[in-house]
Motif scaffolding. Structure first.
Motif, PDB file in Angstrom:
ATOM      1  N   LEU A  65       0.824  -1.210   0.000  1.00  0.00           N
ATOM      2  CA  LEU A  65       0.000   0.000   0.000  1.00  0.00           C
ATOM      3  C   LEU A  65       0.861   1.264   0.000  1.00  0.00           C
ATOM      4  N   GLU A  66       2.023   1.182   0.630  1.00  0.00           N
ATOM      5  CA  GLU A  66       2.893   2.351   0.695  1.00  0.00           C
ATOM      6  C   GLU A  66       3.663   2.535  -0.619  1.00  0.00           C
ATOM      7  N   LEU A  67       4.081   1.424  -1.214  1.00  0.00           N
ATOM      8  CA  LEU A  67       4.887   1.506  -2.437  1.00  0.00           C
ATOM      9  C   LEU A  67       4.073   1.919  -3.655  1.00  0.00           C
ATOM     10  N   THR A  68       2.805   1.474  -3.703  1.00  0.00           N
ATOM     11  CA  THR A  68       2.006   1.695  -4.908  1.00  0.00           C
ATOM     12  C   THR A  68       1.953   3.166  -5.345  1.00  0.00           C
ATOM     13  N   PRO A  69       1.544   4.088  -4.456  1.00  0.00           N
ATOM     14  CA  PRO A  69       1.494   5.488  -4.933  1.00  0.00           C
ATOM     15  C   PRO A  69       2.867   6.035  -5.307  1.00  0.00           C
ATOM     16  N   LEU A  79       5.349   4.378  -6.687  1.00  0.00           N
ATOM     17  CA  LEU A  79       5.748   3.890  -8.009  1.00  0.00           C
ATOM     18  C   LEU A  79       4.862   4.456  -9.107  1.00  0.00           C
ATOM     19  N   LYS A  80       3.584   4.665  -8.762  1.00  0.00           N
ATOM     20  CA  LYS A  80       2.703   5.284  -9.749  1.00  0.00           C
ATOM     21  C   LYS A  80       3.173   6.699 -10.060  1.00  0.00           C
ATOM     22  N   ALA A  81       3.662   7.383  -9.037  1.00  0.00           N
ATOM     23  CA  ALA A  81       4.167   8.741  -9.238  1.00  0.00           C
ATOM     24  C   ALA A  81       5.468   8.719 -10.035  1.00  0.00           C
ATOM     25  N   ALA A  82       6.306   7.729  -9.767  1.00  0.00           N
ATOM     26  CA  ALA A  82       7.598   7.664 -10.463  1.00  0.00           C
ATOM     27  C   ALA A  82       7.427   7.239 -11.923  1.00  0.00           C
ATOM     28  N   PHE A  83       6.414   6.398 -12.175  1.00  0.00           N
ATOM     29  CA  PHE A  83       6.167   5.929 -13.554  1.00  0.00           C
ATOM     30  C   PHE A  83       4.742   6.288 -13.938  1.00  0.00           C
ATOM     31  N   PRO A  84       4.505   7.587 -14.166  1.00  0.00           N
ATOM     32  CA  PRO A  84       3.114   8.076 -14.256  1.00  0.00           C
ATOM     33  C   PRO A  84       2.317   7.488 -15.425  1.00  0.00           C
ATOM     34  N   ARG A  85       2.974   7.017 -16.473  1.00  0.00           N
ATOM     35  CA  ARG A  85       2.196   6.561 -17.628  1.00  0.00           C
ATOM     36  C   ARG A  85       2.280   5.053 -17.834  1.00  0.00           C
ATOM     37  N   ILE A  86       2.715   4.376 -16.808  1.00  0.00           N
ATOM     38  CA  ILE A  86       2.807   2.920 -16.861  1.00  0.00           C
ATOM     39  C   ILE A  86       1.675   2.341 -16.004  1.00  0.00           C
ATOM     40  N   THR A  87       1.039   1.287 -16.501  1.00  0.00           N
ATOM     41  CA  THR A  87       0.004   0.624 -15.700  1.00  0.00           C
ATOM     42  C   THR A  87       0.670  -0.127 -14.546  1.00  0.00           C
ATOM     43  N   VAL A  88       0.192   0.143 -13.344  1.00  0.00           N
ATOM     44  CA  VAL A  88       0.739  -0.517 -12.169  1.00  0.00           C
ATOM     45  C   VAL A  88      -0.384  -1.325 -11.526  1.00  0.00           C
ATOM     46  N   ALA A  89      -0.176  -2.623 -11.341  1.00  0.00           N
ATOM     47  CA  ALA A  89      -1.172  -3.450 -10.648  1.00  0.00           C
ATOM     48  C   ALA A  89      -0.727  -3.620  -9.202  1.00  0.00           C
ATOM     49  N   SER A  90      -1.657  -3.388  -8.281  1.00  0.00           N
ATOM     50  CA  SER A  90      -1.339  -3.479  -6.859  1.00  0.00           C
ATOM     51  C   SER A  90      -2.127  -4.648  -6.263  1.00  0.00           C
ATOM     52  N   LEU A  91      -1.455  -5.694  -5.894  1.00  0.00           N
ATOM     53  CA  LEU A  91      -2.142  -6.932  -5.513  1.00  0.00           C
ATOM     54  C   LEU A  91      -1.894  -7.319  -4.057  1.00  0.00           C
ATOM     55  N   TYR A  92      -2.996  -7.540  -3.348  1.00  0.00           N
ATOM     56  CA  TYR A  92      -2.943  -8.026  -1.974  1.00  0.00           C
ATOM     57  C   TYR A  92      -4.277  -8.704  -1.724  1.00  0.00           C
ATOM     58  N   GLY A  93      -4.449  -9.372  -0.599  1.00  0.00           N
ATOM     59  CA  GLY A  93      -5.702 -10.063  -0.317  1.00  0.00           C
ATOM     60  C   GLY A  93      -6.856  -9.079  -0.377  1.00  0.00           C
ATOM     61  N   GLY A  94      -7.839  -9.337  -1.241  1.00  0.00           N
ATOM     62  CA  GLY A  94      -9.004  -8.466  -1.324  1.00  0.00           C
ATOM     63  C   GLY A  94      -8.832  -7.286  -2.271  1.00  0.00           C
ATOM     64  N   SER A  95      -7.695  -7.237  -2.992  1.00  0.00           N
ATOM     65  CA  SER A  95      -7.482  -6.119  -3.909  1.00  0.00           C
ATOM     66  C   SER A  95      -8.358  -6.272  -5.148  1.00  0.00           C
ATOM     67  N   GLU A  96      -8.772  -5.137  -5.698  1.00  0.00           N
ATOM     68  CA  GLU A  96      -9.687  -5.134  -6.844  1.00  0.00           C
ATOM     69  C   GLU A  96      -8.954  -5.466  -8.139  1.00  0.00           C
ATOM     70  N   GLU A  97      -7.629  -5.351  -8.108  1.00  0.00           N
ATOM     71  CA  GLU A  97      -6.875  -5.443  -9.359  1.00  0.00           C
ATOM     72  C   GLU A  97      -6.343  -6.840  -9.616  1.00  0.00           C
ATOM     73  N   PRO A 104       2.566  -4.168 -16.855  1.00  0.00           N
ATOM     74  CA  PRO A 104       4.011  -4.381 -16.975  1.00  0.00           C
ATOM     75  C   PRO A 104       4.705  -4.265 -15.615  1.00  0.00           C
ATOM     76  N   LEU A 105       4.113  -3.492 -14.718  1.00  0.00           N
ATOM     77  CA  LEU A 105       4.701  -3.334 -13.385  1.00  0.00           C
ATOM     78  C   LEU A 105       3.675  -3.751 -12.326  1.00  0.00           C
ATOM     79  N   THR A 106       4.028  -4.760 -11.550  1.00  0.00           N
ATOM     80  CA  THR A 106       3.113  -5.298 -10.542  1.00  0.00           C
ATOM     81  C   THR A 106       3.738  -5.152  -9.167  1.00  0.00           C
ATOM     82  N   ILE A 107       2.937  -4.735  -8.202  1.00  0.00           N
ATOM     83  CA  ILE A 107       3.398  -4.699  -6.817  1.00  0.00           C
ATOM     84  C   ILE A 107       2.483  -5.637  -6.048  1.00  0.00           C
ATOM     85  N   ALA A 108       3.048  -6.624  -5.372  1.00  0.00           N
ATOM     86  CA  ALA A 108       2.194  -7.671  -4.810  1.00  0.00           C
ATOM     87  C   ALA A 108       2.732  -8.178  -3.482  1.00  0.00           C
TER      88      ALA A 108
END
Lengths: 495, 238
Positions: free
Chosen positions: A212-216, A218-236, A242-246
């Protein structure tokens, strides 16, 4: 479910005759890819690099089967028998007591299932694990990938170069970076380089908080790249990116997915104790891929491998603010548990706390067990009624940490739950009962790493109150002083 | 092969520690599935219960009962359409948060082996109830395929009895997603298997949980109207 094997192709079958549960079929044939087949791009996005069960898929069995027959989808055995002993293909479980049997209505037989990864959907002996063998999705790249404009410290820059090299050459590398070194930024150049060559990257960590802390960031650092953020109960859960945080748990759904896998906090619970998570990390990598481990506190075995040249590693021995790490002081406090039984604290502990309350210096005080901490709380509240205590099961944990950040709490008592991942800018740290087994070398290094984080307040006091020094305490102090020395030697600390 | 393999608790997965005494050496041990800590978290239904639905009356306010019956059952019995169909429900445990979690893992995650936890309790109860047939509340074909097993039938099998598949179910939305009114007023969701003769038979319906009692009453009504003599029911949770 049951499959029929005919002219080297599997097909699902309801009829018991001439069909078998998938784990009883010797080798699963894989049809060659039909170049003229029009595949469903939604299935491609969902299944690339995955191992899912039918219940996970919003597609019909007929459509999946059609993709299999045309060589675009793979079936693997959910449970593989190796020399007559079962192993779960998803989580790697081989322990007998983690398997059970049931009369299965899908295959009509007594069917073995894995209880270890049951929470991600039941894998049984008749369950096919479904994956993708068609073309990989195309990544469209923006003109500039990295939007981050910050500057790396010298220590970060050196490490960053090593990470880029490891990622480009598909090597393994351990980044041993002290608490507060700024390890996330060290990854940016390597992620940029990997994205530029259309690689798929995952940053995995045992803790949801960290995701949860890393996702924003990395999204800020790579503003035009799709970032998937995965954890128990995540919508994504089903988002291809191309970039996944899990969390490391979520890696169980991946299979040979990533060209680069970055494992953050490899030494944190539960990764260290759950073999299935380590198995998941291996499964989630492509056979040809880079693996980057990040930690401030590698375990003894890894430290030894580093010393003896058996493990590729790089260190960031100093914090980005160029001040040395606070070195813990050892203070003997006698049989403090006995004091607590009489509703007292050892005099030197009491003084330490009182002094900080008087000078209004915020502090974190660590206890080895909840019960002891709760015994100490009322005693300390006589000094300041707004002192709080926090532990893993505390429902108000987040609120209390936030209050501490807002400086509404002068002193926070805690168990090892706050040993890592939290940053308060200007605090002192005490450990009460540092001799307890729960305070391992790495726990103590992490705890010490809570002090002196900000460049405005780079110095903090760290005191271990103990009833007998332990090996872990000595090793922790040694590790911290060794890092400081290396920092000075490499010119990363201003003296 | 280990001579004394460890036994693990089916719920918390900790090793079950047994105090070793002469008794355990000389007599055959009962197979254990639960550690003491987990076992203690189940609350057995005991004391004064509603004479129809088997709910504990101790925790029920005076306004919610009349004599030996709870208001819900009085309401059912006042309704001519439902009166007298379900003679008596027996339930073993209070539906507390712990049991709720265990049942969710059992049913929805499909952890079949958890049925063994309840087998001994159920067996005792099934022996005491006079019945000719043990009838599980069925799942629709779709739901059965999805879950892989019928949780009610598994309870009968694991307790060592033979289920009689008298009923089938028409596929509809999940019960747990409906309100009480919706559940009571649904049309008959069950059908009867015509191959089994039930005239004059006593039947014990088995389900995992008694919530509003509407599922069991629908089944009871159909069975009784088709000639069965007495219908009782047994559920794990109430």
């Amino acid at each position: 479910m049951r499959f029929r094997l005919q002219s080297n192709i599997l097909s699902p079958q309801r009829d018991i005759k001439n069909s078998l549960p998938i784990s009883q079929i010797h080798t699963i044939p894989q049809p060659l890819a039909n170049p003229n087949f029009l595949f469903n791009p939604d299935i491609q996005l969902l299944l690339t690099g995955k191992q899912l069960i039918l219940d996970d898929l919003p597609f019909t069995l007929e459509e999946i089967q059609k993709h299999y027959e045309n060589g675009y989808v793979t079936y693997r055995k959910g449970i593989e028998y190796i020399r007559n002993r079962p192993a779960c293909s998803r989580c790697g479980n081989k322990e007998e007591n983690w398997f059970a049997q049931f009369p299965c209505s899908r295959c009509g037989e007594l069917c073995l299932y894995c209880r270890k990864c049951l929470m991600m959907g039941r894998i049984s002996a008749c369950t096919p694990l479904i994956g993708w063998s068609g073309p990989q999705p195309v990544h469209t790249l923006p003109e500039t990938i990295l939007g981050w404009k910050g500057r790396l410290s010298d220590g970060q820059q050196t490490a960053s170069n090593y990470v880029v090299e490891a990622v480009n050459n598909n090597n393994e590398l351990l980044v041993w970076a002290v608490c507060g070194a700024g390890k996330t930024e060290v990854l940016f150049a390597a992620i940029e380089s990997a994205l530029a060559s259309e690689k798929r990257i995952c940053i995995a960590t045992p803790r949801t908080d960290v995701v949860l802390e890393l996702t924003p960031r990395l999204k800020a650092a790579f503003p035009r790249i799709t970032v998937a953020s995965l954890y128990g109960g995540s919508e994504e859960r089903h988002l291809y990116a191309p970039l996944t945080i899990a969390t490391t748990h979520q890696l169980l759904r991946f299979y040979q997915a990533f060209d680069t896998l970055i494992l953050d906090e490899v030494d944190a619970f539960p990764y260290t104790v759950e073999e299935s998570l380590q198995y998941a990390a291996v499964q989630a990598r492509k056979p040809e891929s880079a693996m980057i481990y990040l930690t401030a506190t590698p375990n003894e075995k890894w430290q030894k491998e580093c010393r003896t040249g058996k493990r590729a590693f790089t260190t960031i021995p100093a914090r980005f603010h160029r001040h040395p790490l606070p070195v813990p002081r050892f203070t003997w406090c006698g049989n403090w548990q006995k004091h607590l039984k009489k509703d007292k604290l050892p005099a030197n502990v009491f003084h330490w706390i009182k002094e900080r309350l008087q000078t209004q210096k915020q502090s974190l005080v660590f206890f080895p067990h909840i019960s002891l901490m709760e015994k100490a709380l009322p005693i300390l509240r006589q000094l300041a009624p707004d002192i709080e205590a926090v532990h893993a099961e505390d429902p108000d944990r987040k609120e209390k940490v936030q209050k501490m950040r807002n400086k509404e709490i002068p002193l926070l008592l805690t168990t090892t739950i706050l040993e890592r991942g939290v940053t308060f800018p200007n605090i002192d740290v005490a450990v009460i009962g540092a001799e307890d087994d729960i305070f391992t070398e790495s726990a103590l290094v992490q705890i010490s790493g809570r002090a002196g984080r900000s460049k405005d307040y780079p110095n903090g006091v760290v005191t271990y109150f103990h009833y007998g020094k332990t090996e872990a305490m000595l090793r922790a102090r040694k590790q911290i002083t060794a890092m400081n020395k290396e920092g000075v030697r490499r010119g990363l600390i201003d003296t | 092969m280990k001579l004394f393999p460890n036994v693990y608790c089916l719920i918390c997965h900790e090793i079950i520690l047994n105090p070793i005494g002469w008794g355990s050496i000389f007599s055959e041990e009962k197979e254990q599935f639960l550690c003491k800590t987990c076992e203690m978290r189940f609350e057995i239904i005991e004391g004064e219960t509603c004479q129809i639905c088997g709910r504990m009356l101790r925790y029920l306010g005076e306004n919610f009962r009349k004599g030996e019956l709870c208001n819900d059952c009085i309401r059912w019995e006042e309704d001519d359409q439902w009166s007298g169909y379900l003679e008596r429900n027996h339930s073993l445990f209070l539906y507390n948060d712990f049991l709720k979690e265990v049942l969710a893992t059992y049913k929805f995650r499909g952890d079949y082996v958890l049925a063994k936890i309840f087998a001994d309790y159920l067996k005792d109860c099934m022996r005491k109830i006079k019945t000719d047939l043990f009838v599980p509340i069925p799942l629709s074909e779709e739901r059965l395929y999805e879950r892989g097993f019928n949780q009610a039938e598994a309870l009968i099998i694991e307790s060592g009895f033979t289920p009689s598949r008298l009923l089938t179910r028409v596929h509809s939305e999940k019960q747990s997603k409906k309100s009480r009114m919706e559940r009571i007023h649904i049309l008959q969701v069950f059908q009867i298997n015509p191959q089994v003769e039930i005239k004059g038979r006593d039947i014990l319906l088995i389900d995992d949980i008694y919530t509003t009692g509407s599922t069991l009453r629908h089944a009871a009504k159909l069975l009784k109207d088709s000639g069965a003599e007495r219908i009782q029911s047994l559920t794990l949770a109430r």
